[in-house]
Design a protein around this motif. Structure first.
Motif, mmCIF file in Angstrom:
data_model
loop_
_atom_site.group_PDB
_atom_site.id
_atom_site.type_symbol
_atom_site.label_atom_id
_atom_site.label_comp_id
_atom_site.label_asym_id
_atom_site.label_seq_id
_atom_site.Cartn_x
_atom_site.Cartn_y
_atom_site.Cartn_z
ATOM 1 N N LYS A 16 12.867 2.068 5.328
ATOM 2 C CA LYS A 16 11.439 2.108 5.012
ATOM 3 C C LYS A 16 10.733 3.148 5.872
ATOM 4 O O LYS A 16 9.863 3.881 5.388
ATOM 5 N N PHE A 17 11.117 3.198 7.158
ATOM 6 C CA PHE A 17 10.488 4.152 8.067
ATOM 7 C C PHE A 17 10.946 5.577 7.762
ATOM 8 O O PHE A 17 10.135 6.516 7.755
ATOM 9 N N LEU A 18 12.239 5.768 7.500
ATOM 10 C CA LEU A 18 12.787 7.109 7.280
ATOM 11 C C LEU A 18 12.226 7.767 6.029
ATOM 12 O O LEU A 18 12.130 8.998 5.955
ATOM 13 N N THR A 19 11.874 6.985 5.035
ATOM 14 C CA THR A 19 11.368 7.555 3.780
ATOM 15 C C THR A 19 9.865 7.826 3.806
ATOM 16 O O THR A 19 9.307 8.301 2.815
ATOM 17 N N LEU A 20 9.222 7.545 4.931
ATOM 18 C CA LEU A 20 7.802 7.873 5.060
ATOM 19 C C LEU A 20 7.603 9.369 5.241
ATOM 20 O O LEU A 20 8.493 10.075 5.739
ATOM 21 N N SER A 26 4.026 9.063 12.096
ATOM 22 C CA SER A 26 3.232 9.162 13.328
ATOM 23 C C SER A 26 2.160 8.083 13.375
ATOM 24 O O SER A 26 1.920 7.457 14.417
ATOM 25 N N LEU A 27 1.511 7.849 12.241
ATOM 26 C CA LEU A 27 0.471 6.825 12.181
ATOM 27 C C LEU A 27 1.052 5.449 12.495
ATOM 28 O O LEU A 27 0.453 4.675 13.259
ATOM 29 N N TYR A 28 2.228 5.150 11.933
ATOM 30 C CA TYR A 28 2.842 3.846 12.163
ATOM 31 C C TYR A 28 3.163 3.635 13.643
ATOM 32 O O TYR A 28 2.907 2.558 14.199
ATOM 33 N N LEU A 29 3.689 4.655 14.288
ATOM 34 C CA LEU A 29 4.013 4.548 15.712
ATOM 35 C C LEU A 29 2.756 4.355 16.552
ATOM 36 O O LEU A 29 2.753 3.586 17.528
ATOM 37 N N TYR A 30 1.683 5.021 16.171
ATOM 38 C CA TYR A 30 0.413 4.844 16.891
ATOM 39 C C TYR A 30 -0.128 3.423 16.689
ATOM 40 O O TYR A 30 -0.641 2.806 17.635
ATOM 41 N N LEU A 31 -0.020 2.915 15.472
ATOM 42 C CA LEU A 31 -0.495 1.555 15.205
ATOM 43 C C LEU A 31 0.296 0.533 16.023
ATOM 44 O O LEU A 31 -0.273 -0.438 16.548
ATOM 45 N N LEU A 32 1.607 0.750 16.132
ATOM 46 C CA LEU A 32 2.431 -0.134 16.962
ATOM 47 C C LEU A 32 1.965 -0.105 18.415
ATOM 48 O O LEU A 32 1.924 -1.128 19.100
ATOM 49 N N MET A 33 1.629 1.081 18.882
ATOM 50 C CA MET A 33 1.246 1.235 20.281
ATOM 51 C C MET A 33 -0.089 0.561 20.575
ATOM 52 O O MET A 33 -0.288 -0.016 21.658
ATOM 53 N N THR A 54 -5.263 9.808 6.793
ATOM 54 C CA THR A 54 -6.133 9.548 5.646
ATOM 55 C C THR A 54 -5.834 8.172 5.064
ATOM 56 O O THR A 54 -4.875 7.500 5.470
ATOM 57 N N ASP A 55 -6.646 7.786 4.096
ATOM 58 C CA ASP A 55 -6.403 6.523 3.408
ATOM 59 C C ASP A 55 -5.030 6.520 2.746
ATOM 60 O O ASP A 55 -4.387 5.467 2.624
ATOM 61 N N ASN A 56 -4.563 7.695 2.318
ATOM 62 C CA ASN A 56 -3.251 7.779 1.674
ATOM 63 C C ASN A 56 -2.133 7.400 2.636
ATOM 64 O O ASN A 56 -1.136 6.782 2.226
ATOM 65 N N ASN A 57 -2.281 7.758 3.900
ATOM 66 C CA ASN A 57 -1.260 7.393 4.890
ATOM 67 C C ASN A 57 -1.213 5.877 5.091
ATOM 68 O O ASN A 57 -0.121 5.292 5.166
ATOM 69 N N TYR A 58 -2.373 5.274 5.168
ATOM 70 C CA TYR A 58 -2.414 3.817 5.301
ATOM 71 C C TYR A 58 -1.842 3.143 4.051
ATOM 72 O O TYR A 58 -1.094 2.161 4.143
ATOM 73 N N SER A 59 -2.184 3.689 2.888
ATOM 74 C CA SER A 59 -1.668 3.120 1.638
ATOM 75 C C SER A 59 -0.155 3.231 1.563
ATOM 76 O O SER A 59 0.528 2.314 1.064
#
Length: 346
Positions: A16-20, A26-33, A54-59
């Motif tokens: 799931k992470f690799l296909t982002l 980068s956004l996911y790693l920041y959210l984890l932090m 952007t909203d697309n990254n969150y989506s």
């Protein structure tokens, strides 16, 4: 919030992470932090501006199931597999400030979050699991899943998820969870009621016969009638605990005598706390037995009345922001589960 978070190779190698896209990674790693100790994070202008998110990254993260969006609150996100990614020691753990968000989350058997309480792999609400100490050494989830199902059925009355057969290998096509729950409830209630009634009659007859010179039978009849009226009054006034039969219903009217003896030294304080609770809340809570025992334990353990009142106020402040707690039963259950913790904080 912690200054450090742990990242494992398994996370970075997950499909799931690799296909982002790289921006979403980068956004996911920041959210984890920046997530709190319950895995809840507020969308930050700082994060969005640094990463040009952007909203697309969150989506994209939502579509991959890596984060959960909360309806009605565009700023908050929940890390889906937070409890699998992070292990926080009890001494370092700090609960989230977004209790109204956490109250909507449920735990699946892989300890990931979901908003769907009817998911067949859900074994507990997030609030209850955290209140129990966030245990991960659970060897058998089946009893927990069944208990959760009974709680859901009691609160909702219906379910679209079918019950598995006794061997756990297949779903029963003609029987849903509601039918199973009603059958179990009927058997449990009847067996318990018959046993308790007989024990009460025998005990009352023995006590009254020895104390009043043989008029025990008449007095027992009166007590039985009074007990029946009290039970009806209890049901009508909403003194139930918010849980179904077969799940811990707390002290019932059948054990009112023993409860009265336990709480008698603190009855004035208990009555005072119930009066205070009803003055502060727009929901009238009757003399609930389990809540009375919580009050009694807190007083017995030396907590000042003002500290308990402060704990009540904190819970009511939270409940006022959460529509699901705008009724007597769920609010009472919330107080029973969390009042001790909030009083200790006070």
């Amino acid at each position: 919030m912690a200054e450090r978070r742990m990242l494992s190779k398994s996370l970075l190698m997950d499909n799931k992470f690799l296909t982002l896209s790289n921006d979403s990674k980068s956004l996911y790693l920041y959210l984890l932090m920046f997530a709190d100790d319950d895995g809840i994070v507020k969308r930050s202008i700082m994060i969005d501006s640094v990463l040009n998110a952007t909203d697309n990254n969150y989506s994209e993260l939502e579509e991959k199931g890596l984060i959960i969006a909360i309806s009605g609150n565009d700023e908050i996100r929940v890390i889906t597999n937070w409890n699998g990614i992070e292990t926080i020691r009890e001494k370092l753990y700090s609960p989230t400030i977004y209790l109204n968000v956490r109250s909507r989350l449920y735990l699946k058997t892989d300890f990931s979050y979901t908003l769907n309480k009817n998911d067949p792999s859900v074994f507990s609400s997030a609030d209850k699991w955290i209140n129990d100490g966030r245990p991960k050494n659970i060897k058998d989830f089946k009893p927990l899943i069944q208990q959760h199902l009974k709680e859901v059925q009691y609160m909702d009355g219906t379910s679209t998820v079918q019950v598995q057969d006794m061997d756990g290998t297949s779903a029963s096509p003609d029987q849903n969870r509601s039918d199973q729950y009603r059958l179990d409830q009927s058997r449990t209630d009847q067996d318990s009621k018959d046993q308790i009634s007989q024990e009460k009659i025998n005990s009352a007859n023995m006590q009254l016969s020895s104390s009043n010179g043989g008029i025990g039978e008449n007095a027992s009849s009166v007590d039985s009638s009074t007990s029946s009226k009290d039970n009806n009054a209890t049901r009508e006034s909403g003194r139930d605990t918010g849980l179904p039969s077969g799940v811990d219903r707390g002290v019932s009217n059948d054990t009112a005598i023993s409860k009265q003896n336990i709480n008698q030294p603190y009855q004035d304080e208990i009555d005072s706390l119930f009066n205070y609770l009803n003055q502060q809340s727009n929901i009238n809570i009757s003399d609930n037995d389990r809540l009375a025992n919580v009050f009694s334990q807190l007083v017995q353990n030396g907590y000042d009345i003002k500290d308990i009142q402060a704990g009540i106020n904190d819970i009511l402040d939270f409940a006022n922001e959460a529509p699901q707690y705008q009724h007597e039963k769920p609010l009472t259950q919330l107080l029973i589960q969390h009042l001790s913790t909030y009083t200790r904080k006070a």
